[in-house]
Design an enzyme around this catalytic site. Structure first.
Site, PDB file in Angstrom:
ATOM      1  N   ASP A 247       0.820  -1.217   0.000  1.00 41.34           N
ATOM      2  CA  ASP A 247       0.000   0.000   0.000  1.00 41.34           C
ATOM      3  C   ASP A 247       0.851   1.263   0.000  1.00 41.34           C
ATOM      4  O   ASP A 247       0.424   2.309  -0.498  1.00 41.34           O
ATOM      5  CB  ASP A 247      -0.958  -0.002   1.177  1.00 41.34           C
ATOM      6  CG  ASP A 247      -2.078  -0.992   0.926  1.00 41.34           C
ATOM      7  OD1 ASP A 247      -1.880  -2.184   1.194  1.00 41.34           O
ATOM      8  OD2 ASP A 247      -3.116  -0.575   0.391  1.00 41.34           O
ATOM      9  N   LYS A 258      -1.492  -5.007   4.058  1.00 37.95           N
ATOM     10  CA  LYS A 258      -2.585  -5.456   4.930  1.00 37.95           C
ATOM     11  C   LYS A 258      -2.070  -6.029   6.243  1.00 37.95           C
ATOM     12  O   LYS A 258      -1.087  -6.771   6.268  1.00 37.95           O
ATOM     13  CB  LYS A 258      -3.403  -6.500   4.153  1.00 37.95           C
ATOM     14  CG  LYS A 258      -4.560  -7.128   4.892  1.00 37.95           C
ATOM     15  CD  LYS A 258      -5.510  -6.124   5.498  1.00 37.95           C
ATOM     16  CE  LYS A 258      -6.065  -5.126   4.497  1.00 37.95           C
ATOM     17  NZ  LYS A 258      -6.758  -3.977   5.182  1.00 37.95           N
TER      18      LYS A 258
HETATM   19  O1  MRU Z   1      -7.841  -2.830   2.937  1.00 41.86           O
HETATM   20  P1  MRU Z   1      -7.578  -3.262   1.529  1.00 41.86           P
HETATM   21  O2  MRU Z   1      -8.381  -4.437   1.098  1.00 41.86           O
HETATM   22  O3  MRU Z   1      -7.645  -2.102   0.575  1.00 41.86           O
HETATM   23  O4  MRU Z   1      -6.051  -3.721   1.553  1.00 41.86           O
HETATM   24  C1  MRU Z   1      -5.457  -4.119   0.353  1.00 41.86           C
HETATM   25  C2  MRU Z   1      -4.074  -4.601   0.532  1.00 41.86           C
HETATM   26  O5  MRU Z   1      -3.495  -4.517   1.599  1.00 41.86           O
HETATM   27  C3  MRU Z   1      -3.365  -5.086  -0.696  1.00 41.86           C
HETATM   28  O6  MRU Z   1      -2.457  -6.092  -0.361  1.00 41.86           O
HETATM   29  C4  MRU Z   1      -2.594  -3.906  -1.307  1.00 41.86           C
HETATM   30  O7  MRU Z   1      -3.445  -2.832  -1.538  1.00 41.86           O
HETATM   31  C5  MRU Z   1      -1.921  -4.266  -2.542  1.00 41.86           C
HETATM   32  S1  MRU Z   1      -3.132  -4.513  -3.808  1.00 41.86           S
HETATM   33  C6  MRU Z   1      -2.572  -4.753  -5.260  1.00 41.86           C
END
Ligand code: MRU
Length: 362
Positions: A247, A258
Protein backbone atom coordinates in the site's frame (compact mmCIF):
# COMPACT_ATOMS: atom_id res chain seq x y z
CA UNK A 1 -19.69 -6.91 -13.09
CA UNK A 2 -17.72 -7.82 -16.18
CA UNK A 3 -16.34 -5.90 -19.15
CA UNK A 4 -17.28 -6.65 -22.74
CA UNK A 5 -14.79 -9.56 -22.76
CA UNK A 6 -16.52 -11.15 -19.78
CA UNK A 7 -13.70 -10.59 -17.27
CA UNK A 8 -14.25 -9.16 -13.79
CA UNK A 9 -13.73 -5.39 -13.53
CA UNK A 10 -13.80 -3.49 -10.22
CA UNK A 11 -14.42 -0.14 -11.96
CA UNK A 12 -16.03 0.87 -15.26
CA UNK A 13 -16.54 4.47 -16.42
CA UNK A 14 -19.67 4.99 -18.51
CA UNK A 15 -20.29 7.92 -20.84
CA UNK A 16 -18.43 11.16 -21.43
CA UNK A 17 -16.73 13.66 -19.16
CA UNK A 18 -19.75 15.96 -18.88
CA UNK A 19 -22.42 13.55 -17.68
CA UNK A 20 -20.66 10.17 -17.34
CA UNK A 21 -20.54 8.08 -14.17
CA UNK A 22 -18.56 5.36 -12.45
CA UNK A 23 -19.79 1.82 -11.95
CA UNK A 24 -18.11 0.23 -8.94
CA UNK A 25 -18.29 -3.49 -8.23
CA UNK A 26 -19.39 -3.74 -4.60
CA UNK A 27 -16.66 -5.97 -3.19
CA UNK A 28 -18.27 -5.98 0.27
CA UNK A 29 -20.91 -8.32 -1.21
CA UNK A 30 -18.48 -10.88 -2.62
CA UNK A 31 -18.29 -13.82 -2.93
CA UNK A 32 -22.02 -14.43 -2.55
CA UNK A 33 -23.44 -11.57 -4.62
CA UNK A 34 -22.09 -9.78 -7.69
CA UNK A 35 -23.60 -6.32 -7.61
CA UNK A 36 -22.36 -2.85 -8.36
CA UNK A 37 -23.05 0.70 -7.20
CA UNK A 38 -23.42 3.59 -9.63
CA UNK A 39 -21.40 6.60 -8.50
CA UNK A 40 -22.69 9.84 -9.97
CA UNK A 41 -21.05 12.12 -7.41
CA UNK A 42 -17.75 12.50 -5.56
CA UNK A 43 -19.58 11.50 -2.36
CA UNK A 44 -20.45 8.11 -3.89
CA UNK A 45 -16.79 7.48 -4.71
CA UNK A 46 -15.64 8.70 -1.26
CA UNK A 47 -18.10 6.31 0.44
CA UNK A 48 -17.19 3.45 -1.88
CA UNK A 49 -13.49 3.81 -1.02
CA UNK A 50 -14.11 4.27 2.71
CA UNK A 51 -16.47 1.31 2.95
CA UNK A 52 -14.11 -0.90 0.87
CA UNK A 53 -16.56 -1.39 -1.98
CA UNK A 54 -13.46 -0.71 -4.01
CA UNK A 55 -10.19 -1.57 -2.32
CA UNK A 56 -6.61 -2.48 -3.10
CA UNK A 57 -4.08 0.31 -3.50
CA UNK A 58 -3.96 0.65 -7.31
CA UNK A 59 -7.75 0.34 -7.66
CA UNK A 60 -8.42 3.11 -5.16
CA UNK A 61 -5.94 5.30 -7.06
CA UNK A 62 -8.02 4.79 -10.21
CA UNK A 63 -11.31 5.27 -8.31
CA UNK A 64 -10.03 8.54 -6.80
CA UNK A 65 -9.13 9.87 -10.26
CA UNK A 66 -12.62 9.12 -11.61
CA UNK A 67 -14.09 10.59 -8.41
CA UNK A 68 -12.33 13.85 -9.21
CA UNK A 69 -13.83 13.88 -12.72
CA UNK A 70 -17.24 13.64 -11.01
CA UNK A 71 -16.19 16.57 -8.79
CA UNK A 72 -15.30 18.57 -11.92
CA UNK A 73 -18.81 17.92 -13.28
CA UNK A 74 -20.23 19.79 -10.28
CA UNK A 75 -18.03 22.88 -10.67
CA UNK A 76 -20.04 25.47 -12.56
CA UNK A 77 -17.71 28.48 -12.41
CA UNK A 78 -16.06 29.31 -15.78
CA UNK A 79 -13.21 30.96 -13.84
CA UNK A 80 -9.98 28.90 -14.03
CA UNK A 81 -8.76 29.85 -10.53
CA UNK A 82 -12.12 28.93 -8.96
CA UNK A 83 -12.12 25.64 -10.87
CA UNK A 84 -8.65 24.72 -9.62
CA UNK A 85 -9.33 25.76 -6.06
CA UNK A 86 -12.57 23.73 -5.84
CA UNK A 87 -10.96 20.73 -7.55
CA UNK A 88 -8.04 20.79 -5.09
CA UNK A 89 -10.48 20.96 -2.16
CA UNK A 90 -12.34 17.92 -3.48
CA UNK A 91 -9.06 16.06 -4.10
CA UNK A 92 -7.97 16.62 -0.49
CA UNK A 93 -11.33 15.38 0.72
CA UNK A 94 -11.23 12.25 -1.44
CA UNK A 95 -7.68 11.64 -0.23
CA UNK A 96 -8.88 11.58 3.38
CA UNK A 97 -11.11 8.55 2.69
CA UNK A 98 -8.24 6.09 3.27
CA UNK A 99 -4.82 7.28 4.45
CA UNK A 100 -2.39 4.38 3.95
CA UNK A 101 -2.34 3.53 0.23
CA UNK A 102 -0.27 6.22 -1.46
CA UNK A 103 -1.76 5.37 -4.87
CA UNK A 104 -4.85 7.37 -3.95
CA UNK A 105 -2.97 10.62 -3.36
CA UNK A 106 -0.75 9.84 -6.37
CA UNK A 107 -3.77 9.47 -8.70
CA UNK A 108 -5.44 12.59 -7.34
CA UNK A 109 -2.20 14.57 -7.67
CA UNK A 110 -1.91 13.60 -11.33
CA UNK A 111 -5.28 15.18 -12.01
CA UNK A 112 -4.72 18.33 -9.93
CA UNK A 113 -1.27 18.83 -11.51
CA UNK A 114 -2.88 18.54 -14.94
CA UNK A 115 -5.63 21.00 -13.97
CA UNK A 116 -3.06 23.52 -12.74
CA UNK A 117 -1.21 23.33 -16.08
CA UNK A 118 -4.31 23.98 -18.22
CA UNK A 119 -4.49 27.32 -20.09
CA UNK A 120 -6.83 29.72 -18.29
CA UNK A 121 -8.81 30.20 -21.50
CA UNK A 122 -9.92 26.54 -21.54
CA UNK A 123 -13.68 26.01 -21.19
CA UNK A 124 -15.01 24.01 -18.21
CA UNK A 125 -16.15 21.24 -20.56
CA UNK A 126 -12.68 20.95 -22.10
CA UNK A 127 -11.19 20.88 -18.59
CA UNK A 128 -13.43 17.91 -17.77
CA UNK A 129 -12.52 16.19 -21.06
CA UNK A 130 -8.84 16.43 -20.22
CA UNK A 131 -9.35 15.21 -16.66
CA UNK A 132 -11.32 12.17 -17.85
CA UNK A 133 -8.63 11.38 -20.43
CA UNK A 134 -6.03 11.47 -17.63
CA UNK A 135 -8.15 9.19 -15.40
CA UNK A 136 -8.46 6.72 -18.29
CA UNK A 137 -4.68 6.91 -18.78
CA UNK A 138 -4.10 6.10 -15.10
CA UNK A 139 -6.29 3.00 -15.48
CA UNK A 140 -4.60 1.90 -18.72
CA UNK A 141 -1.13 2.50 -17.32
CA UNK A 142 -2.02 0.49 -14.23
CA UNK A 143 -3.12 -2.44 -16.40
CA UNK A 144 0.18 -2.23 -18.33
CA UNK A 145 2.16 -2.08 -15.07
CA UNK A 146 0.40 -5.26 -13.90
CA UNK A 147 1.53 -7.04 -17.09
CA UNK A 148 5.12 -5.88 -16.70
CA UNK A 149 5.25 -6.88 -13.01
CA UNK A 150 3.93 -10.32 -13.96
CA UNK A 151 6.68 -10.77 -16.55
CA UNK A 152 9.44 -9.68 -14.13
CA UNK A 153 8.00 -11.78 -11.30
CA UNK A 154 7.57 -14.98 -13.32
CA UNK A 155 11.30 -15.74 -13.16
CA UNK A 156 11.17 -15.68 -9.34
CA UNK A 157 8.70 -18.60 -9.24
CA UNK A 158 10.12 -22.13 -9.22
CA UNK A 159 8.64 -24.71 -11.64
CA UNK A 160 6.97 -26.48 -8.68
CA UNK A 161 5.93 -24.15 -5.90
CA UNK A 162 3.58 -23.57 -3.03
CA UNK A 163 2.97 -19.81 -2.87
CA UNK A 164 1.54 -18.09 0.17
CA UNK A 165 -0.30 -14.81 -0.33
CA UNK A 166 -2.05 -12.40 2.02
CA UNK A 167 -5.09 -10.17 1.37
CA UNK A 168 -6.22 -9.61 -2.24
CA UNK A 169 -3.85 -8.29 -4.87
CA UNK A 170 -5.57 -9.39 -8.06
CA UNK A 171 -8.05 -8.24 -10.69
CA UNK A 172 -10.24 -6.88 -7.89
CA UNK A 173 -7.42 -4.71 -6.52
CA UNK A 174 -6.14 -3.09 -9.74
CA UNK A 175 -7.16 -2.03 -13.23
CA UNK A 176 -5.36 -5.08 -14.64
CA UNK A 177 -4.56 -8.61 -13.47
CA UNK A 178 -3.10 -7.47 -10.19
CA UNK A 179 0.28 -7.21 -8.50
CA UNK A 180 1.20 -10.40 -6.60
CA UNK A 181 -1.71 -12.28 -8.17
CA UNK A 182 -0.65 -11.16 -11.67
CA UNK A 183 2.61 -13.05 -11.11
CA UNK A 184 0.57 -16.06 -9.99
CA UNK A 185 -1.67 -15.87 -13.09
CA UNK A 186 1.43 -15.64 -15.29
CA UNK A 187 3.00 -18.67 -13.58
CA UNK A 188 -0.23 -20.64 -14.03
CA UNK A 189 -0.37 -19.70 -17.74
CA UNK A 190 3.30 -20.67 -18.09
CA UNK A 191 2.25 -24.13 -16.87
CA UNK A 192 4.25 -23.92 -13.67
CA UNK A 193 2.98 -26.39 -11.11
CA UNK A 194 1.82 -23.93 -8.46
CA UNK A 195 -0.44 -24.30 -5.46
CA UNK A 196 -1.58 -21.03 -3.90
CA UNK A 197 -2.19 -20.82 -0.15
CA UNK A 198 -4.43 -17.84 0.56
CA UNK A 199 -4.50 -16.42 4.09
CA UNK A 200 -8.10 -15.60 4.91
CA UNK A 201 -6.98 -12.12 6.11
CA UNK A 202 -8.82 -11.15 9.27
CA UNK A 203 -10.84 -9.13 9.99
CA UNK A 204 -12.41 -8.32 6.59
CA UNK A 205 -11.50 -11.62 4.90
CA UNK A 206 -10.16 -10.25 1.63
CA UNK A 207 -8.21 -13.52 1.28
CA UNK A 208 -11.19 -15.84 1.55
CA UNK A 209 -13.93 -13.63 0.11
CA UNK A 210 -11.90 -12.19 -2.76
CA UNK A 211 -8.60 -14.03 -3.45
CA UNK A 212 -9.96 -17.56 -3.10
CA UNK A 213 -12.95 -16.54 -5.23
CA UNK A 214 -10.86 -14.83 -7.92
CA UNK A 215 -8.38 -17.70 -8.20
CA UNK A 216 -11.12 -20.29 -8.27
CA UNK A 217 -12.82 -18.47 -11.15
CA UNK A 218 -9.51 -18.48 -13.04
CA UNK A 219 -8.91 -22.18 -12.37
CA UNK A 220 -5.73 -21.58 -10.31
CA UNK A 221 -5.33 -24.22 -7.58
CA UNK A 222 -5.95 -22.48 -4.24
CA UNK A 223 -6.12 -23.65 -0.64
CA UNK A 224 -7.61 -21.36 1.97
CA UNK A 225 -5.86 -20.97 5.33
CA UNK A 226 -6.78 -19.17 8.52
CA UNK A 227 -4.12 -16.53 9.19
CA UNK A 228 -2.71 -18.46 12.14
CA UNK A 229 -1.86 -21.53 10.02
CA UNK A 230 0.94 -20.00 7.95
CA UNK A 231 3.71 -21.07 10.38
CA UNK A 232 2.62 -24.68 10.28
CA UNK A 233 2.38 -24.94 6.49
CA UNK A 234 5.82 -23.33 6.15
CA UNK A 235 7.27 -25.80 8.64
CA UNK A 236 5.67 -28.61 6.63
CA UNK A 237 7.71 -27.42 3.61
CA UNK A 238 4.64 -26.54 1.57
CA UNK A 239 5.66 -22.94 0.82
CA UNK A 240 8.49 -22.06 -1.58
CA UNK A 241 7.69 -18.34 -1.93
CA UNK A 242 5.56 -15.62 -0.36
CA UNK A 243 4.08 -13.00 -2.71
CA UNK A 244 2.26 -9.95 -1.33
CA UNK A 245 1.29 -6.47 -2.54
CA UNK A 246 1.95 -3.07 -1.00
CA UNK A 247 0.00 0.00 0.00
CA UNK A 248 2.98 2.32 0.52
CA UNK A 249 6.71 1.73 0.27
CA UNK A 250 9.10 4.16 1.95
CA UNK A 251 12.47 5.31 0.55
CA UNK A 252 14.32 2.59 2.49
CA UNK A 253 11.96 -0.19 1.31
CA UNK A 254 9.88 -0.54 4.49
CA UNK A 255 6.50 -1.67 3.16
CA UNK A 256 2.98 -1.12 4.47
CA UNK A 257 0.50 -3.79 3.47
CA UNK A 258 -2.59 -5.46 4.93
CA UNK A 259 -2.38 -6.20 8.65
CA UNK A 260 -0.76 -9.59 9.13
CA UNK A 261 1.79 -9.18 6.34
CA UNK A 262 4.58 -8.40 8.83
CA UNK A 263 3.94 -11.66 10.73
CA UNK A 264 4.11 -13.60 7.45
CA UNK A 265 7.47 -11.91 6.66
CA UNK A 266 8.88 -12.89 10.06
CA UNK A 267 7.72 -16.47 9.54
CA UNK A 268 9.22 -16.56 6.04
CA UNK A 269 12.59 -15.38 7.39
CA UNK A 270 12.56 -18.08 10.09
CA UNK A 271 11.69 -20.81 7.59
CA UNK A 272 14.08 -19.53 4.92
CA UNK A 273 11.31 -18.85 2.39
CA UNK A 274 11.78 -15.90 -0.03
CA UNK A 275 9.38 -13.04 0.71
CA UNK A 276 8.60 -10.90 -2.38
CA UNK A 277 6.62 -7.67 -2.52
CA UNK A 278 4.99 -6.99 -5.91
CA UNK A 279 4.03 -3.35 -6.43
CA UNK A 280 3.93 -0.70 -9.15
CA UNK A 281 6.11 2.40 -8.87
CA UNK A 282 2.93 4.33 -7.98
CA UNK A 283 3.04 2.56 -4.57
CA UNK A 284 6.35 4.18 -3.58
CA UNK A 285 6.52 7.28 -1.42
CA UNK A 286 9.99 8.75 -1.71
CA UNK A 287 8.78 11.69 0.36
CA UNK A 288 9.22 9.58 3.49
CA UNK A 289 12.40 8.09 4.88
CA UNK A 290 11.12 4.88 6.44
CA UNK A 291 8.09 2.95 7.62
CA UNK A 292 7.66 4.90 10.84
CA UNK A 293 6.31 7.78 8.74
CA UNK A 294 3.61 5.73 6.99
CA UNK A 295 0.12 6.70 8.21
CA UNK A 296 -1.69 3.58 9.37
CA UNK A 297 -5.46 3.54 9.00
CA UNK A 298 -7.40 2.41 12.08
CA UNK A 299 -10.86 1.06 11.45
CA UNK A 300 -14.00 0.52 13.48
CA UNK A 301 -13.97 -2.01 16.38
CA UNK A 302 -17.21 -3.39 14.90
CA UNK A 303 -15.19 -5.12 12.17
CA UNK A 304 -13.58 -7.27 14.86
CA UNK A 305 -16.30 -7.77 17.44
CA UNK A 306 -19.23 -8.13 15.07
CA UNK A 307 -17.71 -8.94 11.69
CA UNK A 308 -20.32 -9.87 9.10
CA UNK A 309 -23.21 -9.40 11.50
CA UNK A 310 -22.44 -11.89 14.28
CA UNK A 311 -21.19 -10.85 17.72
CA UNK A 312 -17.94 -12.70 18.43
CA UNK A 313 -16.78 -10.75 21.50
CA UNK A 314 -18.36 -9.35 24.65
CA UNK A 315 -19.93 -5.91 24.19
CA UNK A 316 -17.75 -2.85 24.97
CA UNK A 317 -14.48 -4.82 24.99
CA UNK A 318 -11.44 -2.70 24.06
CA UNK A 319 -10.39 -3.29 20.47
CA UNK A 320 -7.33 -2.28 18.44
CA UNK A 321 -7.97 -2.46 14.69
CA UNK A 322 -5.09 -1.18 12.53
CA UNK A 323 -5.83 -2.05 8.89
CA UNK A 324 -2.16 -2.25 7.84
CA UNK A 325 1.26 -3.04 9.26
CA UNK A 326 4.79 -2.27 8.11
CA UNK A 327 7.25 -4.96 7.08
CA UNK A 328 10.84 -3.77 7.55
CA UNK A 329 12.96 -3.79 4.37
CA UNK A 330 15.41 -6.28 5.90
CA UNK A 331 12.71 -9.00 5.76
CA UNK A 332 11.94 -8.41 2.08
CA UNK A 333 13.85 -10.56 -0.44
CA UNK A 334 12.87 -8.42 -3.43
CA UNK A 335 10.40 -5.80 -4.61
CA UNK A 336 9.06 -6.63 -8.05
CA UNK A 337 7.98 -3.49 -9.94
CA UNK A 338 7.05 -2.79 -13.56
CA UNK A 339 10.44 -1.11 -13.91
CA UNK A 340 12.38 -4.17 -12.76
CA UNK A 341 13.26 -6.11 -9.63
CA UNK A 342 14.76 -4.34 -6.63
CA UNK A 343 17.13 -6.76 -4.91
CA UNK A 344 18.59 -6.33 -2.38
CA UNK A 345 16.06 -3.85 -1.06
CA UNK A 346 18.09 -0.71 -0.34
CA UNK A 347 17.39 3.01 -0.77
CA UNK A 348 20.05 3.15 -3.46
CA UNK A 349 18.53 0.32 -5.51
CA UNK A 350 15.04 1.79 -5.10
CA UNK A 351 16.18 5.18 -6.42
CA UNK A 352 18.03 3.50 -9.29
CA UNK A 353 14.99 1.47 -10.36
CA UNK A 354 12.46 4.25 -9.98
CA UNK A 355 14.61 6.90 -11.69
CA UNK A 356 12.48 9.70 -13.09
CA UNK A 357 9.26 7.71 -12.74
CA UNK A 358 8.49 8.77 -9.20
CA UNK A 359 6.23 11.79 -8.74
CA UNK A 360 4.95 12.97 -5.37
CA UNK A 361 1.31 12.55 -4.35
CA UNK A 362 -0.86 15.24 -2.79
O1 MRU B 1 -7.84 -2.83 2.94
P1 MRU B 1 -7.58 -3.26 1.53
O2 MRU B 1 -8.38 -4.44 1.10
O3 MRU B 1 -7.64 -2.10 0.57
O4 MRU B 1 -6.05 -3.72 1.55
C1 MRU B 1 -5.46 -4.12 0.35
C2 MRU B 1 -4.07 -4.60 0.53
O5 MRU B 1 -3.50 -4.52 1.60
C3 MRU B 1 -3.37 -5.09 -0.70
O6 MRU B 1 -2.46 -6.09 -0.36
C4 MRU B 1 -2.59 -3.91 -1.31
O7 MRU B 1 -3.44 -2.83 -1.54
C5 MRU B 1 -1.92 -4.27 -2.54
S1 MRU B 1 -3.13 -4.51 -3.81
C6 MRU B 1 -2.57 -4.75 -5.26
Amino acid sequence: MTNSFGSIKPLIWHGDAQTGWLEMLDQTQLPTTQTSVHCRSTEGVYDGIKMLRVRGAPAIGVAGAYGLVLAAQQIQSPNAADFLSELTKQANWLNSSRPTAVNLSWGLARLTRLASSMPISLSPSDRRNQLLAEAHSIALEDAAMCKAMAQHGLAQIPQDAGILTHCNTGILATAGEGTALAVIYAAHRAKKNIQVFADETRPLLQGSRLTAWELQQAGVPVTLLCDNMAAMVMRQGKIQAVLVGADRIATNGDTANKIGTYSVAVLAKFHNVPFHVVAPTSSFDLGIKDGTQIPIEERSPEEIICGFGKATAPPHVNVYNPAFDVTPAELISSIITEAGIIQPVTSENIRKTLGERWKPGL
